[in-house]
Design a protein around this motif. Structure first.
Motif, PDB file in Angstrom:
ATOM      1  N   GLU A 157      15.956   3.554   8.162  1.00  0.00           N
ATOM      2  CA  GLU A 157      16.827   2.380   8.048  1.00  0.00           C
ATOM      3  C   GLU A 157      16.028   1.090   8.183  1.00  0.00           C
ATOM      4  O   GLU A 157      16.216   0.150   7.407  1.00  0.00           O
ATOM      5  CB  GLU A 157      17.923   2.433   9.109  1.00  0.00           C
ATOM      6  CG  GLU A 157      18.930   3.539   8.877  1.00  0.00           C
ATOM      7  CD  GLU A 157      19.837   3.784  10.062  1.00  0.00           C
ATOM      8  OE1 GLU A 157      21.021   4.087   9.834  1.00  0.00           O
ATOM      9  OE2 GLU A 157      19.358   3.685  11.224  1.00  0.00           O
ATOM     10  N   LEU A 158      15.128   1.049   9.161  1.00  0.00           N
ATOM     11  CA  LEU A 158      14.300  -0.139   9.346  1.00  0.00           C
ATOM     12  C   LEU A 158      13.393  -0.371   8.136  1.00  0.00           C
ATOM     13  O   LEU A 158      13.223  -1.508   7.690  1.00  0.00           O
ATOM     14  CB  LEU A 158      13.466  -0.007  10.615  1.00  0.00           C
ATOM     15  CG  LEU A 158      14.255  -0.099  11.926  1.00  0.00           C
ATOM     16  CD1 LEU A 158      13.422   0.411  13.086  1.00  0.00           C
ATOM     17  CD2 LEU A 158      14.727  -1.521  12.173  1.00  0.00           C
ATOM     18  N   ALA A 159      12.834   0.706   7.599  1.00  0.00           N
ATOM     19  CA  ALA A 159      11.957   0.589   6.434  1.00  0.00           C
ATOM     20  C   ALA A 159      12.714   0.000   5.242  1.00  0.00           C
ATOM     21  O   ALA A 159      12.181  -0.844   4.514  1.00  0.00           O
ATOM     22  CB  ALA A 159      11.371   1.953   6.078  1.00  0.00           C
ATOM     23  N   GLU A 160      13.957   0.432   5.047  1.00  0.00           N
ATOM     24  CA  GLU A 160      14.760  -0.103   3.946  1.00  0.00           C
ATOM     25  C   GLU A 160      15.031  -1.593   4.138  1.00  0.00           C
ATOM     26  O   GLU A 160      14.978  -2.365   3.191  1.00  0.00           O
ATOM     27  CB  GLU A 160      16.069   0.668   3.830  1.00  0.00           C
ATOM     28  CG  GLU A 160      15.888   2.077   3.302  1.00  0.00           C
ATOM     29  CD  GLU A 160      17.162   2.899   3.304  1.00  0.00           C
ATOM     30  OE1 GLU A 160      18.227   2.386   3.718  1.00  0.00           O
ATOM     31  OE2 GLU A 160      17.091   4.069   2.898  1.00  0.00           O
ATOM     32  N   PRO A 163       8.513   4.039   5.977  1.00  0.00           N
ATOM     33  CA  PRO A 163       8.747   4.442   7.375  1.00  0.00           C
ATOM     34  C   PRO A 163       7.443   4.566   8.162  1.00  0.00           C
ATOM     35  O   PRO A 163       7.390   4.225   9.343  1.00  0.00           O
ATOM     36  CB  PRO A 163       9.450   5.792   7.244  1.00  0.00           C
ATOM     37  CG  PRO A 163      10.143   5.719   5.922  1.00  0.00           C
ATOM     38  CD  PRO A 163       9.201   4.924   5.036  1.00  0.00           C
ATOM     39  N   LYS A 164       6.383   5.009   7.498  1.00  0.00           N
ATOM     40  CA  LYS A 164       5.083   5.128   8.167  1.00  0.00           C
ATOM     41  C   LYS A 164       4.573   3.757   8.612  1.00  0.00           C
ATOM     42  O   LYS A 164       4.031   3.611   9.708  1.00  0.00           O
ATOM     43  CB  LYS A 164       4.079   5.802   7.228  1.00  0.00           C
ATOM     44  CG  LYS A 164       2.738   6.068   7.859  1.00  0.00           C
ATOM     45  CD  LYS A 164       1.833   6.827   6.909  1.00  0.00           C
ATOM     46  CE  LYS A 164       0.483   7.080   7.557  1.00  0.00           C
ATOM     47  NZ  LYS A 164      -0.405   7.835   6.685  1.00  0.00           N
ATOM     48  N   ALA A 165       4.742   2.748   7.782  1.00  0.00           N
ATOM     49  CA  ALA A 165       4.309   1.394   8.129  1.00  0.00           C
ATOM     50  C   ALA A 165       5.115   0.856   9.303  1.00  0.00           C
ATOM     51  O   ALA A 165       4.566   0.240  10.220  1.00  0.00           O
ATOM     52  CB  ALA A 165       4.442   0.462   6.928  1.00  0.00           C
ATOM     53  N   VAL A 166       6.419   1.103   9.283  1.00  0.00           N
ATOM     54  CA  VAL A 166       7.278   0.631  10.370  1.00  0.00           C
ATOM     55  C   VAL A 166       6.928   1.359  11.669  1.00  0.00           C
ATOM     56  O   VAL A 166       6.816   0.741  12.730  1.00  0.00           O
ATOM     57  CB  VAL A 166       8.769   0.809  10.016  1.00  0.00           C
ATOM     58  CG1 VAL A 166       9.651   0.445  11.196  1.00  0.00           C
ATOM     59  CG2 VAL A 166       9.132  -0.029   8.797  1.00  0.00           C
ATOM     60  N   GLY A 167       6.731   2.670  11.585  1.00  0.00           N
ATOM     61  CA  GLY A 167       6.367   3.440  12.768  1.00  0.00           C
ATOM     62  C   GLY A 167       5.031   3.017  13.344  1.00  0.00           C
ATOM     63  O   GLY A 167       4.868   2.922  14.562  1.00  0.00           O
ATOM     64  N   GLY A 168       4.073   2.736  12.479  1.00  0.00           N
ATOM     65  CA  GLY A 168       2.762   2.286  12.931  1.00  0.00           C
ATOM     66  C   GLY A 168       2.838   0.945  13.633  1.00  0.00           C
ATOM     67  O   GLY A 168       2.226   0.743  14.681  1.00  0.00           O
ATOM     68  N   ARG A 169       3.599   0.022  13.067  1.00  0.00           N
ATOM     69  CA  ARG A 169       3.751  -1.293  13.694  1.00  0.00           C
ATOM     70  C   ARG A 169       4.480  -1.148  15.031  1.00  0.00           C
ATOM     71  O   ARG A 169       4.109  -1.777  16.025  1.00  0.00           O
ATOM     72  CB  ARG A 169       4.509  -2.245  12.768  1.00  0.00           C
ATOM     73  CG  ARG A 169       4.822  -3.588  13.385  1.00  0.00           C
ATOM     74  CD  ARG A 169       3.618  -4.313  13.929  1.00  0.00           C
ATOM     75  NE  ARG A 169       2.701  -4.657  12.874  1.00  0.00           N
ATOM     76  CZ  ARG A 169       1.586  -5.358  13.028  1.00  0.00           C
ATOM     77  NH1 ARG A 169       1.267  -5.812  14.225  1.00  0.00           N
ATOM     78  NH2 ARG A 169       0.789  -5.600  12.025  1.00  0.00           N
TER      79      ARG A 169
END
Length: 64
Positions: free
Chosen positions: A34-37, A43-49
């Motif tokens: 949801e955050l990635a959208e 999602p990988k970029a959001v999780g990494g951040r």
């Protein structure tokens, strides 16, 4: 046949202060997907951040 050209080490857009604030405030109730959208990122970029901000993936709502 024309040879394909690939971009290597392409830079992703920098995270804005508003995006970082939104991530911090909304990660407990929204999934990585949801955050990635919302951010237009993977999602990988959001999780990494999130991990770099001290927000562990366990703190993020599970997907599925």
């Amino acid at each position: 046949m024309k040879e394909r050209q690939y971009v290597i080490n392409a830079k992703a857009p920098r995270w804005t202060e508003d995006e970082l604030r939104f991530l911090k405030n909304n990660s407990p109730r929204l999934s990585l997907v949801e955050l990635a959208e919302i951010f237009g990122r993977t999602p990988k970029a959001v999780g990494g951040r999130a991990n770099r901000m001290g927000i562990t993936t366990r703190m993020l709502k599970d997907v599925g």
